[in-house]
Enzyme design. Structure first.
Site, PDB file in Angstrom:
ATOM      1  N   ASP A 128       6.046   1.958   9.964  1.00 37.93           N
ATOM      2  CA  ASP A 128       6.721   2.308   8.716  1.00 37.93           C
ATOM      3  C   ASP A 128       8.074   1.595   8.660  1.00 37.93           C
ATOM      4  O   ASP A 128       9.090   2.171   9.030  1.00 37.93           O
ATOM      5  CB  ASP A 128       6.888   3.838   8.660  1.00 37.93           C
ATOM      6  CG  ASP A 128       7.444   4.301   7.328  1.00 37.93           C
ATOM      7  OD1 ASP A 128       6.980   3.796   6.298  1.00 37.93           O
ATOM      8  OD2 ASP A 128       8.332   5.175   7.318  1.00 37.93           O
ATOM      9  N   ILE A 129       8.017   0.346   8.224  1.00 40.04           N
ATOM     10  CA  ILE A 129       9.238  -0.461   8.167  1.00 40.04           C
ATOM     11  C   ILE A 129       9.570  -0.655   6.697  1.00 40.04           C
ATOM     12  O   ILE A 129       9.057  -1.555   6.063  1.00 40.04           O
ATOM     13  CB  ILE A 129       9.007  -1.831   8.865  1.00 40.04           C
ATOM     14  CG1 ILE A 129       8.782  -1.578  10.355  1.00 40.04           C
ATOM     15  CG2 ILE A 129      10.159  -2.792   8.601  1.00 40.04           C
ATOM     16  CD1 ILE A 129       8.674  -2.801  11.209  1.00 40.04           C
ATOM     17  N   GLU A 130      10.371   0.222   6.153  1.00 36.15           N
ATOM     18  CA  GLU A 130      10.622   0.122   4.705  1.00 36.15           C
ATOM     19  C   GLU A 130      11.922  -0.635   4.474  1.00 36.15           C
ATOM     20  O   GLU A 130      12.887  -0.080   3.992  1.00 36.15           O
ATOM     21  CB  GLU A 130      10.644   1.523   4.101  1.00 36.15           C
ATOM     22  CG  GLU A 130       9.342   2.276   4.393  1.00 36.15           C
ATOM     23  CD  GLU A 130       9.206   3.585   3.642  1.00 36.15           C
ATOM     24  OE1 GLU A 130       9.873   3.740   2.602  1.00 36.15           O
ATOM     25  OE2 GLU A 130       8.441   4.448   4.101  1.00 36.15           O
ATOM     26  N   GLN A 131      11.927  -1.897   4.898  1.00 37.37           N
ATOM     27  CA  GLN A 131      13.162  -2.676   4.837  1.00 37.37           C
ATOM     28  C   GLN A 131      13.029  -3.902   3.946  1.00 37.37           C
ATOM     29  O   GLN A 131      11.953  -4.475   3.815  1.00 37.37           O
ATOM     30  CB  GLN A 131      13.553  -3.110   6.255  1.00 37.37           C
ATOM     31  CG  GLN A 131      13.859  -1.930   7.171  1.00 37.37           C
ATOM     32  CD  GLN A 131      13.888  -2.349   8.632  1.00 37.37           C
ATOM     33  OE1 GLN A 131      14.489  -3.349   8.992  1.00 37.37           O
ATOM     34  NE2 GLN A 131      13.219  -1.599   9.480  1.00 37.37           N
ATOM     35  N   MET A 193       1.988   3.471  -0.342  1.00 42.44           N
ATOM     36  CA  MET A 193       2.807   4.628  -0.712  1.00 42.44           C
ATOM     37  C   MET A 193       2.920   4.700  -2.234  1.00 42.44           C
ATOM     38  O   MET A 193       3.905   4.262  -2.823  1.00 42.44           O
ATOM     39  CB  MET A 193       4.180   4.523  -0.046  1.00 42.44           C
ATOM     40  CG  MET A 193       4.082   4.502   1.482  1.00 42.44           C
ATOM     41  SD  MET A 193       5.695   4.378   2.292  1.00 42.44           S
ATOM     42  CE  MET A 193       6.067   2.651   2.032  1.00 42.44           C
TER      43      MET A 193
END
Ligand SMILES: *[C@@H]1O[C@H](CO)[C@@H](O)[C@H](O)[C@H]1NC(C)=O
Ligand SMILES: *[C@@H]1O[C@H](CO)[C@@H](O)[C@H](O)[C@H]1NC(C)=O
Length: 367
Positions: A128-131, A193
């Protein structure tokens, strides 16, 4: 129906004990040592559940769950229970993208994650790398490499394990310019998502659905048009909504939340908060509107007045809106469905709440 794993005999127990001595692994926390074996079942349809901690997992619908991604503390009891139902339990993984440019850093990170998963008898990892990443930047390439290397390592170290990656509702409306096709090819599947879909740059400061139906589907169209196989996409639906404070709520159900009336932008973000479905259901009776339905966004909402007499409008998802999206997931052959997050429902003994909770789980099966 889901298959239960066979029980372990004395020989298996001895073999596991030996493995434990040899590998320095921690002892199997389950009463039946066989429950510490990784799950390698390939399910036709994934039901991918995020759990953020606590013990509400005891009340989840385990006839449906294929994977639990644990974002709370490691819970050996959950591990043993999930394995007894043939469901995977996966770690959560995150690392700053500026850190992953050096191959050695990626290797060390992957080693740490595979070791941790093995030590805890887990079945994979959800990354989960929401960058923010710029297209064709060094991070762009390093991220694809990270996913590829993580998947290879997990599949090798834990046979049958699962590596997944979380992506925004649409590849186009985001500052995350990843190599989505490369990442999809490199892991088992993407968790889309499909929520928080309201633009961060508000055009009109009017409250709206968390995951409007047409907009949600447009996100999948974009992924599919990129050439991503539908079997690489799991649809994520929200089990939470947004509460907007709108002092000047108009009779026609328009909730305007600009900082100043007569001024288009900026909108007042301080007046928005996330709320789990269980809270929203408690407001139903005291609301001034009851549950309303917006046909254009295909989403429910309600309105209430708080203790200070200020109006609120709450947008959320319920069994009606979720089953419409789940039907799309089934019809278009997506890999599965899941939610952020399973803890958002009311798992208390209250019979009304229990019915509402069951209906949310049922909705995952589609209309
Ligand atoms: C995306 O990643 C794949 C796999 O590494 C690679 O073959 C492809 O060239 C990349 N595409 C772009 C546009 O960077
Ligand atoms: C039971 O749950 C419903 C829905 O959340 C709520 O409206 C009601 O007040 C609850 N009843 C009790 C006795 O707590």
């Amino acid at each position: 129906m889901k298959r239960l794993l066979g029980g372990g005999g004395a020989r298996l127990r001895l073999a596991l004990l030996l493995r434990h001595w040899l590998l320095g692994a921690s002892a199997c926390p389950c009463q039946q040592p066989a429950l510490c074996k990784p799950i390698s079942t390939q399910w036709d349809f994934e039901v991918f559940v995020f759990d953020v901690g606590g013990k509400t997992w005891k009340f989840y619908d385990w006839t449906q769950i294929t994977t639990v991604a644990t974002f709370g503390q490691y819970d050996p009891e959950l591990l043993c229970y999930a394995h007894s139902k043939g469901s995977r339990v996966v770690l959560n993984g995150n690392i700053a993208v500026k850190e992953i440019l050096k191959p050695a850093v990626r290797t060390a990170w992957i080693k740490q994650k595979t070791s941790l998963a093995k030590k805890q008898y887990m079945d994979g990892i959800n990354i989960d790398i929401e960058q923010t990443v710029k297209k064709f930047s060094a991070e762009y390439y390093a991220l694809t490499s990270l996913i590829k290397e993580t998947t290879e390592a997990f599949h090798k170290e834990i046979p049958g394990s699962q590596v997944t990656f979380d992506v925004p509702w649409s590849p186009q409306h985001s500052d995350r310019c990843y190599n989505y096709t490369g990442i999809a090819d490199s892991c088992d599947f993407l968790f889309v998502m499909s929520y928080d879909e309201q633009s961060p740059v508000w055009s009109n400061c009017i409250a709206g659905a968390n995951a409007p139906y047409k907009q949600t589907l447009a996100g999948y169209d974009h992924y599919l048009h990129m050439g991503i196989n539908p079997k690489k996409l799991v649809m994520g639906v929200p089990w939470y909504g947004y509460d907007y404070t709108c002092p000047g709520l108009r009779k026609i159900h328009v909730c305007f939340f600009a900082k100043k009336v007569f001024q288009e932008a900026p909108c007042n973000h301080a007046k928005i908060s996330q709320v789990p479905y269980r809270n929203i259901m408690k407001w139903e009776r005291s609301s001034i509107s009851g549950i309303l339905w917006d046909e254009d966004q295909k989403a429910p909402y309600l309105e209430y007045k708080d203790s200070q007499g200020v109006f609120h409008q709450v947008w959320f998802d319920n069994p009606k809106s979720i089953s419409l999206k789940a039907a799309y997931a089934k019809m278009h052959g997506l890999r599965g469905i899941g939610m952020w997050n399973a803890n958002c429902l009311d798992y208390s003994a209250n019979s009304t709440a229990r019915q509402q909770t069951e209906a949310m789980w049922e909705a995952l099966k589609g209309a």
